[in-house]
Design an enzyme around this catalytic site. Structure first.
Site, mmCIF file in Angstrom:
data_model
loop_
_atom_site.group_PDB
_atom_site.id
_atom_site.type_symbol
_atom_site.label_atom_id
_atom_site.label_comp_id
_atom_site.label_asym_id
_atom_site.label_seq_id
_atom_site.Cartn_x
_atom_site.Cartn_y
_atom_site.Cartn_z
ATOM 1 N N CYS A 289 -89.638 60.225 2.075
ATOM 2 C CA CYS A 289 -89.000 60.876 0.928
ATOM 3 C C CYS A 289 -89.925 60.748 -0.279
ATOM 4 C CB CYS A 289 -87.620 60.291 0.658
ATOM 5 S SG CYS A 289 -87.568 58.501 0.549
ATOM 6 N N ALA B 285 -82.740 51.036 9.321
ATOM 7 C CA ALA B 285 -81.720 50.684 8.337
ATOM 8 C C ALA B 285 -81.832 51.576 7.100
ATOM 9 C CB ALA B 285 -81.884 49.214 7.946
#
Lengths: 320, 184
Positions: A248, A126
């Site tokens: 990230c 998700a």
């Protein structure tokens, strides 16, 4: 008292001695000034063409009709950088022909390189930008199992997959660390993507509040989760299969240290790979830790390299 | 579009279990769950209502989860299966008038030859943000129509409209309504 960090790296609140978390990575980057300057700039608006519903040429024609300016992204044909507005209020978006996706976030799916007809696990799927990209790379055939442990975020995944017309996605709601293949009529995947939950420092350009609430404790805590999910992905993938790990964040605790952990504990090896993006090699030393030399074949993406967010990506092969 | 076909409930068959995905039976004769549409009935419905080539559905399997919600999956797997999603929702059955989803229409209706209503640029904008449109000129079937507009060289299906008494009602779900520019 909470201490905030503004996007230009200045702390707010009374604890002005609190360091910008990005300062800890300054010794790792080649050009400190360029690094911090890039972290302050907002990100360009980028969309990924969704070939399941329209070819790139038709998307470009529709943008031309609508007066939306764009330019190609040199390293990836399926990406377009928009001149001004966000993609949400364009006809191609409405038709599911495009998906707003940060440029560097399109990186790990291309490294995984899933093939039509394969069985692929997206362990932390998700809200689905990378998941639906995997489906597109597979011509919407085979199976992508998109898993997430957060039910609210799963609904965003479902919504995106519907809009993009994806039919090869199976959505599951499990803890990735103990993922069970019991619902399925197969017992291993051809490939797996672990785009792990992380401290998200690299998204500071997209989300200026990304660094608020940053703590070293969180980094260490989430690193444990990352190791658990990546270990499970290696176990659930067939020998010879590919597992890609990405985050990230710039934190070596969440990147090279996680790869070092699975090299030590799971049946896998690091696979070197080329990329058209400018990257730096993974680091073998951080504070008082050293990592397996193989991590130099993993890739760090700093924001000033390609005018993107920050990123880390490693490619592994399952060996047994 | 006055099709009122329903798959009748049959007490001699099993009850539907709403929490799991079940593959649809191939034909009505293979039906084991009361009220469940078969694959043949689904594909025939798309052909009859919208004149699509039935071969477009050959690579897919069809599944029911919940009461009448039909999903289309690009592969196959064991049935039943307890997961959160299996492919894409394609239509709603177990009601008087079966209804295609916006997602299915956008994905599969670009080659429909029947019951497709083409809107002007201004009408398309209003439809996309959920407004109903007066449309007296329609002389086709009433019911759920494919609503399309011209975009980048050919017709592009936008979504599903319900046509009744000279009015085209937008069925675009709230979460997908958008304020867009008028294309000339």
């Amino acid at each position: 008292m909470a201490v905030g960090v503004t996007r230009n790296g200045q702390t707010t609140g009374p604890e002005t001695s609190c360091m910008n978390p990005l300062e800890r990575y300054a010794p790792l980057v080649d050009d400190r000034d360029a690094f911090f300057a890039a972290c302050e700039r907002p990100l360009p608006s980028v969309v990924r063409v969704n070939p399941i519903k329209a070819p790139r040429s038709r998307v470009c024609d529709a943008f031309d009709e609508e007066g939306v300016g764009y330019e190609p992204v040199t390293w990836n044909d399926s990406l377009l950088r928009l001149d001004e507005r966000g993609p949400g209020t364009t006809w191609p978006y409405y038709h599911g022909w495009i998906h707003g996706q940060e440029e560097v976030s399109a990186f790990p799916a291309t490294v995984l390189d899933p093939q039509p007809g394969e069985r692929v696990w997206d362990a932390c799927a998700a809200p689905g930008s990378k998941t639906t990209q995997l489906s597109a790379l597979m011509d919407d055939t085979g199976i992508v199992v998109g898993n997430d442990n957060n039910l609210g975020r799963l609904s965003a995944l479902r919504h995106n997959a519907e809009r993009l017309g994806v039919t090869n996605l199976v959505v599951t709601h499990q803890d990735g660390r103990s993922f069970s293949l019991k619902p399925f009529d197969f017992d291993e995947f051809d490939r797996a993507l672990v785009d792990a939950p992380c401290s998200c420092e690299g998204t500071c350009r997209k989300n200026p509040t990304a660094l608020e609430g940053w703590t070293l404790n969180h980094v260490h805590g989430v690193a444990g989760v990352q190791k658990g999910i990546l270990s499970r992905a290696i176990q659930a993938t067939k020998p010879g299969g590919t597992v890609v790990y990405s985050t990230c964040t710039f934190a070596p605790e969440e990147n090279e240290a996680v790869i070092d952990h699975v090299l030590e504990n799971e049946d896998c090896k690091v696979v070197p790979f080329e990329t058209p993006l400018e990257t730096a090699p993974g680091v073998t030393e951080w504070e008082d830790e050293t990592f397996d030399p193989a991590v130099t074949d993993t890739h760090r993406v700093y924001p000033h390299f390609n005018d993107t967010g920050g990123f880390y990506c490693a490619k592994l092969e399952v060996t047994a | 579009m006055t099709d009122e076909r329903r798959v009748p409930e049959d007490e001699s068959l099993e009850d539907n279990i709403g929490q799991q995905f079940d593959r649809l039976p191939a034909t009505p004769d293979d039906r084991t769950v009361s009220g469940r549409a078969s694959r043949k009935e689904i594909v025939d419905w798309w052909v009859e209502q919208y004149d699509v080539n039935p071969k477009i559905f050959d690579p897919f399997t069809f599944w029911e989860k919940g009461a009448g919600k039909i999903w289309i999956f690009g592969d196959d797997t064991s049935s039943p299966i307890e997961v959160e999603g299996l492919g894409m929702t394609v239509m709603r059955t177990r009601q008087r008038h079966w209804k295609p989803t916006m997602s299915a229409v956008q994905r599969f209706a670009q080659h429909a030859n029947k019951n497709v209503i083409e809107l002007s640029g201004e009408e398309a904008v209003r439809f996309a943000q959920g407004e109903n449109i007066q449309y007296e000129a329609w002389d086709g079937d009433w019911g759920y129509l494919i609503v399309a507009h011209e975009l980048a060289g050919s017709l592009a299906p936008i979504g599903v409209g319900l046509y009744l008494y000279g009015e085209l009602r937008s069925t675009v779900p709230k979460g997908r309504r958008e304020s867009l520019d008028t294309l000339e």
